[in-house]
Design a protein around this motif. Structure first.
Motif, PDB file in Angstrom:
ATOM      1  N   ARG A 177      48.521  14.142  60.490  1.00 37.51           N
ATOM      2  CA  ARG A 177      48.693  14.700  62.111  1.00 37.51           C
ATOM      3  C   ARG A 177      49.343  13.869  63.162  1.00 37.51           C
ATOM      4  O   ARG A 177      50.123  14.278  63.897  1.00 37.51           O
ATOM      5  CB  ARG A 177      47.451  15.155  62.419  1.00 37.51           C
ATOM      6  N   LEU A 178      48.900  12.563  62.904  1.00 37.81           N
ATOM      7  CA  LEU A 178      49.291  11.627  64.142  1.00 37.81           C
ATOM      8  C   LEU A 178      50.968  11.408  63.667  1.00 37.81           C
ATOM      9  O   LEU A 178      51.720  11.313  64.751  1.00 37.81           O
ATOM     10  CB  LEU A 178      48.811  10.178  63.716  1.00 37.81           C
ATOM     11  N   VAL A 221      53.684  11.771  66.743  1.00 36.13           N
ATOM     12  CA  VAL A 221      54.474  10.792  66.936  1.00 36.13           C
ATOM     13  C   VAL A 221      56.088  11.042  66.778  1.00 36.13           C
ATOM     14  O   VAL A 221      56.962  10.829  67.711  1.00 36.13           O
ATOM     15  CB  VAL A 221      54.190   9.600  66.290  1.00 36.13           C
ATOM     16  N   ASP A 222      56.291  11.816  65.705  1.00 35.54           N
ATOM     17  CA  ASP A 222      57.531  12.169  65.348  1.00 35.54           C
ATOM     18  C   ASP A 222      58.002  13.272  66.477  1.00 35.54           C
ATOM     19  O   ASP A 222      59.323  13.312  66.923  1.00 35.54           O
ATOM     20  CB  ASP A 222      57.376  12.976  64.143  1.00 35.54           C
ATOM     21  N   ASN A 275      49.956  12.685  74.986  1.00 36.79           N
ATOM     22  CA  ASN A 275      48.824  11.659  75.153  1.00 36.79           C
ATOM     23  C   ASN A 275      47.560  12.342  74.588  1.00 36.79           C
ATOM     24  O   ASN A 275      46.869  11.506  73.816  1.00 36.79           O
ATOM     25  CB  ASN A 275      48.811  11.232  76.646  1.00 36.79           C
ATOM     26  N   TYR A 276      47.192  13.538  74.980  1.00 39.92           N
ATOM     27  CA  TYR A 276      45.958  13.851  74.432  1.00 39.92           C
ATOM     28  C   TYR A 276      45.973  14.074  73.009  1.00 39.92           C
ATOM     29  O   TYR A 276      44.988  13.558  72.580  1.00 39.92           O
ATOM     30  CB  TYR A 276      45.710  15.419  75.085  1.00 39.92           C
ATOM     31  N   ARG A 277      47.062  14.555  72.394  1.00 42.08           N
ATOM     32  CA  ARG A 277      46.884  14.804  70.737  1.00 42.08           C
ATOM     33  C   ARG A 277      46.994  13.292  70.102  1.00 42.08           C
ATOM     34  O   ARG A 277      46.344  13.192  69.076  1.00 42.08           O
ATOM     35  CB  ARG A 277      48.291  15.665  70.625  1.00 42.08           C
ATOM     36  N   LYS A 278      47.729  12.386  70.746  1.00 46.05           N
ATOM     37  CA  LYS A 278      47.587  11.054  70.082  1.00 46.05           C
ATOM     38  C   LYS A 278      46.170  10.514  70.282  1.00 46.05           C
ATOM     39  O   LYS A 278      45.711   9.979  69.307  1.00 46.05           O
ATOM     40  CB  LYS A 278      48.649  10.067  70.778  1.00 46.05           C
ATOM     41  N   GLN A 290      56.823   3.631  61.990  1.00 47.15           N
ATOM     42  CA  GLN A 290      57.117   4.827  62.690  1.00 47.15           C
ATOM     43  C   GLN A 290      56.632   4.614  64.286  1.00 47.15           C
ATOM     44  O   GLN A 290      57.214   4.967  65.131  1.00 47.15           O
ATOM     45  CB  GLN A 290      56.344   6.057  62.358  1.00 47.15           C
ATOM     46  N   LEU A 291      55.358   4.200  64.374  1.00 49.14           N
ATOM     47  CA  LEU A 291      54.900   3.824  65.898  1.00 49.14           C
ATOM     48  C   LEU A 291      55.568   2.685  66.365  1.00 49.14           C
ATOM     49  O   LEU A 291      55.744   2.829  67.652  1.00 49.14           O
ATOM     50  CB  LEU A 291      53.292   3.271  65.631  1.00 49.14           C
TER      51      LEU A 291
END
Length: 153
Positions: free
Chosen positions: A47-48, A52-53, A71-74, A107-108
């Motif tokens: 999910r992260l 991010v993608d 930002n909320y989802r991360k 990826q991050l």
């Protein structure tokens, strides 16, 4: 210690189902089940990765992403990942999971570099606009004098 097991036949989120299904294949026990701790961790990572993608693709396309939503989802994903990591015994982490975490870290890092570039550009534009507004509003009364000559050294 007996580990709770969950069947792999659980439905996944639409965006990450293929990558997650492929990853889970390496984690199934002989009876076709996956430890629930590993399943939770892999789902959190997937999910992260998806969030991010999405942000990375938007930045690469020159768009301004919906930062508040992302930002909320991360933040929510980080909370979920932290909780899932607490459930996994560090000694039970195999090479497959380490590789998956390393891939996610890379990826991050790519996302971080794009965000830094975006933020630097935003700061530069802000500085240019601030200087332009200041110059337009100033009549030069309080500006430091411009030297027409320099002192010999």
């Amino acid at each position: 210690m007996d580990e709770p097991l969950a069947a792999v036949a659980t439905p996944f989120d639409t965006g990450a189902s293929t990558a997650l299904s492929a990853t889970l294949d390496g984690w199934t026990d002989p009876d076709g089940s996956t430890p629930i701790e590993i399943l939770a961790l892999l789902k959190a990572i997937a999910r992260l990765e998806q969030v991010v993608d999405q942000e990375t693709q938007s930045l690469r396309a020159g768009e301004t992403p919906a930062f508040e939503d992302l930002n909320y989802r991360k933040s929510h994903g980080l909370l979920e990942l932290t909780r899932a990591m607490r459930l996994v015994d560090p000694l039970s982490i195999g090479d497959d999971l380490r590789d998956r975490l390393e891939s996610f870290r890379e990826q991050l890092e790519r996302n971080r570099m794009l965000l830094k570039t975006h933020l630097d550009a935003t700061r530069e534009i802000s500085a240019i606009l601030t200087a332009a507004i200041s110059d337009a509003e100033s009549d030069g009364t309080y500006a430091p004098p411009q030297r027409l000559w320099t002192r010999p050294q």
